[in-house]
Design a protein around this motif. Sequence first.
Motif, PDB file in Angstrom:
ATOM      1  N   LYS A 123     -12.191 -33.238  14.501  1.00  0.00           N
ATOM      2  CA  LYS A 123     -10.933 -33.067  13.770  1.00  0.00           C
ATOM      3  C   LYS A 123     -10.112 -31.982  14.443  1.00  0.00           C
ATOM      4  N   LEU A 124      -8.808 -32.006  14.198  1.00  0.00           N
ATOM      5  CA  LEU A 124      -7.988 -30.847  14.483  1.00  0.00           C
ATOM      6  C   LEU A 124      -8.218 -29.858  13.352  1.00  0.00           C
ATOM      7  N   LEU A 125      -8.431 -28.604  13.691  1.00  0.00           N
ATOM      8  CA  LEU A 125      -8.762 -27.603  12.680  1.00  0.00           C
ATOM      9  C   LEU A 125      -7.519 -27.100  11.955  1.00  0.00           C
ATOM     10  N   GLY A 126      -7.748 -26.557  10.778  1.00  0.00           N
ATOM     11  CA  GLY A 126      -6.652 -26.005   9.999  1.00  0.00           C
ATOM     12  C   GLY A 126      -5.709 -27.083   9.500  1.00  0.00           C
ATOM     13  N   ALA A 127      -4.428 -26.762   9.515  1.00  0.00           N
ATOM     14  CA  ALA A 127      -3.420 -27.689   8.999  1.00  0.00           C
ATOM     15  C   ALA A 127      -3.229 -28.894   9.906  1.00  0.00           C
ATOM     16  N   GLY A 128      -3.701 -28.794  11.160  1.00  0.00           N
ATOM     17  CA  GLY A 128      -3.453 -29.870  12.114  1.00  0.00           C
ATOM     18  C   GLY A 128      -2.136 -29.635  12.836  1.00  0.00           C
ATOM     19  N   GLY A 129      -1.697 -30.635  13.595  1.00  0.00           N
ATOM     20  CA  GLY A 129      -0.439 -30.516  14.318  1.00  0.00           C
ATOM     21  C   GLY A 129      -0.541 -29.753  15.617  1.00  0.00           C
ATOM     22  N   GLY A 130      -1.743 -29.298  15.975  1.00  0.00           N
ATOM     23  CA  GLY A 130      -1.947 -28.536  17.200  1.00  0.00           C
ATOM     24  C   GLY A 130      -3.114 -27.583  17.041  1.00  0.00           C
ATOM     25  N   GLY A 131      -3.270 -26.684  18.013  1.00  0.00           N
ATOM     26  CA  GLY A 131      -4.366 -25.720  17.944  1.00  0.00           C
ATOM     27  C   GLY A 131      -5.667 -26.279  18.469  1.00  0.00           C
ATOM     28  N   PHE A 132      -6.778 -25.975  17.788  1.00  0.00           N
ATOM     29  CA  PHE A 132      -8.114 -26.308  18.259  1.00  0.00           C
ATOM     30  C   PHE A 132      -8.679 -27.561  17.600  1.00  0.00           C
ATOM     31  N   PHE A 133      -9.408 -28.331  18.403  1.00  0.00           N
ATOM     32  CA  PHE A 133     -10.277 -29.396  17.902  1.00  0.00           C
ATOM     33  C   PHE A 133     -11.686 -28.839  17.722  1.00  0.00           C
ATOM     34  N   PHE A 180       0.815  -1.218   0.000  1.00  0.00           N
ATOM     35  CA  PHE A 180       0.000   0.000   0.000  1.00  0.00           C
ATOM     36  C   PHE A 180       0.852   1.274   0.000  1.00  0.00           C
ATOM     37  N   GLY A 181       2.170   1.116  -0.129  1.00  0.00           N
ATOM     38  CA  GLY A 181       3.042   2.275  -0.250  1.00  0.00           C
ATOM     39  C   GLY A 181       3.187   3.091   1.011  1.00  0.00           C
ATOM     40  N   ILE A 182       3.146   2.444   2.170  1.00  0.00           N
ATOM     41  CA  ILE A 182       3.244   3.133   3.458  1.00  0.00           C
ATOM     42  C   ILE A 182       4.572   2.753   4.104  1.00  0.00           C
ATOM     43  N   ASP A 183       5.401   3.729   4.424  1.00  0.00           N
ATOM     44  CA  ASP A 183       6.725   3.412   4.968  1.00  0.00           C
ATOM     45  C   ASP A 183       7.109   4.253   6.184  1.00  0.00           C
ATOM     46  N   LYS A 184       6.155   4.983   6.749  1.00  0.00           N
ATOM     47  CA  LYS A 184       6.461   5.790   7.925  1.00  0.00           C
ATOM     48  C   LYS A 184       5.166   6.265   8.575  1.00  0.00           C
ATOM     49  N   GLU A 185       5.301   6.833   9.761  1.00  0.00           N
ATOM     50  CA  GLU A 185       4.223   7.520  10.469  1.00  0.00           C
ATOM     51  C   GLU A 185       2.982   6.662  10.690  1.00  0.00           C
ATOM     52  N   VAL A 186       3.184   5.416  11.136  1.00  0.00           N
ATOM     53  CA  VAL A 186       2.035   4.559  11.376  1.00  0.00           C
ATOM     54  C   VAL A 186       2.339   3.567  12.493  1.00  0.00           C
ATOM     55  N   THR A 187       1.323   3.318  13.308  1.00  0.00           N
ATOM     56  CA  THR A 187       1.374   2.260  14.322  1.00  0.00           C
ATOM     57  C   THR A 187       0.279   1.258  14.009  1.00  0.00           C
ATOM     58  N   ILE A 188       0.630  -0.015  13.968  1.00  0.00           N
ATOM     59  CA  ILE A 188      -0.318  -1.096  13.726  1.00  0.00           C
ATOM     60  C   ILE A 188      -0.365  -1.969  14.969  1.00  0.00           C
ATOM     61  N   ALA A 189      -1.566  -2.218  15.485  1.00  0.00           N
ATOM     62  CA  ALA A 189      -1.721  -3.083  16.654  1.00  0.00           C
ATOM     63  C   ALA A 189      -2.805  -4.114  16.385  1.00  0.00           C
ATOM     64  N   SER A 190      -2.676  -5.282  16.980  1.00  0.00           N
ATOM     65  CA  SER A 190      -3.715  -6.307  16.829  1.00  0.00           C
ATOM     66  C   SER A 190      -3.916  -7.037  18.141  1.00  0.00           C
ATOM     67  N   ILE A 191      -5.171  -7.391  18.401  1.00  0.00           N
ATOM     68  CA  ILE A 191      -5.522  -8.217  19.551  1.00  0.00           C
ATOM     69  C   ILE A 191      -6.533  -9.254  19.083  1.00  0.00           C
ATOM     70  N   ALA A 192      -6.670 -10.325  19.840  1.00  0.00           N
ATOM     71  CA  ALA A 192      -7.581 -11.404  19.472  1.00  0.00           C
ATOM     72  C   ALA A 192      -8.442 -11.780  20.660  1.00  0.00           C
ATOM     73  N   ASP A 193      -9.649 -12.271  20.366  1.00  0.00           N
ATOM     74  CA  ASP A 193     -10.560 -12.691  21.428  1.00  0.00           C
ATOM     75  C   ASP A 193     -10.059 -13.937  22.150  1.00  0.00           C
ATOM     76  N   ILE A 194      -9.360 -14.803  21.440  1.00  0.00           N
ATOM     77  CA  ILE A 194      -8.839 -16.027  22.033  1.00  0.00           C
ATOM     78  C   ILE A 194      -7.415 -16.235  21.547  1.00  0.00           C
ATOM     79  N   LEU A 195      -6.735 -17.217  22.128  1.00  0.00           N
ATOM     80  CA  LEU A 195      -5.392 -17.549  21.682  1.00  0.00           C
ATOM     81  C   LEU A 195      -5.431 -17.850  20.195  1.00  0.00           C
ATOM     82  N   ALA A 196      -4.791 -16.990  19.407  1.00  0.00           N
ATOM     83  CA  ALA A 196      -4.950 -17.085  17.964  1.00  0.00           C
ATOM     84  C   ALA A 196      -3.763 -17.737  17.263  1.00  0.00           C
ATOM     85  N   LYS A 197      -2.561 -17.507  17.748  1.00  0.00           N
ATOM     86  CA  LYS A 197      -1.381 -17.991  17.047  1.00  0.00           C
ATOM     87  C   LYS A 197      -1.354 -19.516  17.037  1.00  0.00           C
ATOM     88  N   GLY A 198      -1.248 -20.090  15.845  1.00  0.00           N
ATOM     89  CA  GLY A 198      -1.197 -21.547  15.738  1.00  0.00           C
ATOM     90  C   GLY A 198      -2.490 -22.223  16.133  1.00  0.00           C
TER      91      GLY A 198
END
Length: 337
Positions: free
Chosen positions: A287-297, A86-104
């Motif tokens: 099933k294990l969701l997504g790719a499997g190998g961990g995370g949510f059933f 998007f051609g943005i290289d300065k003057e910006v803060t990006i933050a993210s939060i999730a309702d539940i454990l999201a990573k993996g």
Amino acid sequence: CLFIGLDMIISRTPLRISFFSGGSDMPNFYEKEKGAALSVTINKYIYVMMHKTPHLGIKIMYDTIEEFPDLETMQHAITRESLKHFGIDKEVTIASIADILAKGSGLGSSSAFTIGLVNVLANPDQHSSLVSREYLAQTAYMIERELCKYPVGKQDQYASAYGGMNLFEFHKDDSVEIKPLTYNREVWGNLEDRLLLVYSGRGRNANSILQKQAAAMSDETKFDLVRRSRDKAYVAARYLKENKLDDFGALLHDAWLDKKAVETSITNEYFDGVYERAREAGALGGKLLGAGGGGFFIFYVDPSKREQVIKTITDGTACKVYDFSFTEYGSRLTGYA
């Protein structure tokens, strides 16, 4: 810099439960023959906030807080490549939060984050999104697959962009056809009552598993297993239309057996143990969701056996049960300042 007017914009993007696909949303499959996936979004969200910070560099806040003088030193690939796009290289803060454990998690969190980030970056000065859901899905997929070089499929981006319960078809010409399942309050409510979302207690790196699954598509036997899982997406959609929910639950079990046979790293002794305990306590399938190998059933359980299944799989394990409901909407812009 692109930012004028509003100082902050926020997107809310739903996570998803993928019931049937087997990896047929990957180019290694749909470039040979049509793929399909059946999924639904849930009321667990990734929030992405973009804040204009004049005269400063770039700051990103997710699991950690990092500041960078320029994009080239940023380690978070999706954010880095999205800002470049998007051609943005300065003057910006990006933050993210999730309702539940999201990573993996297996709930499509990486793609939900990308969709939410694209939504705020493409609409820096608007009170509602001016881009289409198709644009969100295509752009997010391009960023993940082409710019970040992640071995991802297409269903997660489309699920989080469109929202609701959909049968997606992935065609050889790279197009995606969306077939929404008509909302039926009684059927959807009964299905929600029979689904159990369980965090396994263990995360995973999806990309390494996805790479192995993609490589497995050169094996004719494993390709056929994915084909069978794809076909189950159509059968499952019919079961939902006909209110044959127990048949839907039993089909989840069949698809899980096929999925495990495609790539051994999808599961291990711990996950198999949790799954078998759930089945012995009354779950028809899961099933294990997504790719499997961990995370949510996800488990399909008759309401009369729900508490027994919960007790059985949480006793002596790291498993945790999360309440949820289906949602009809995809990524939206929700806040401005």
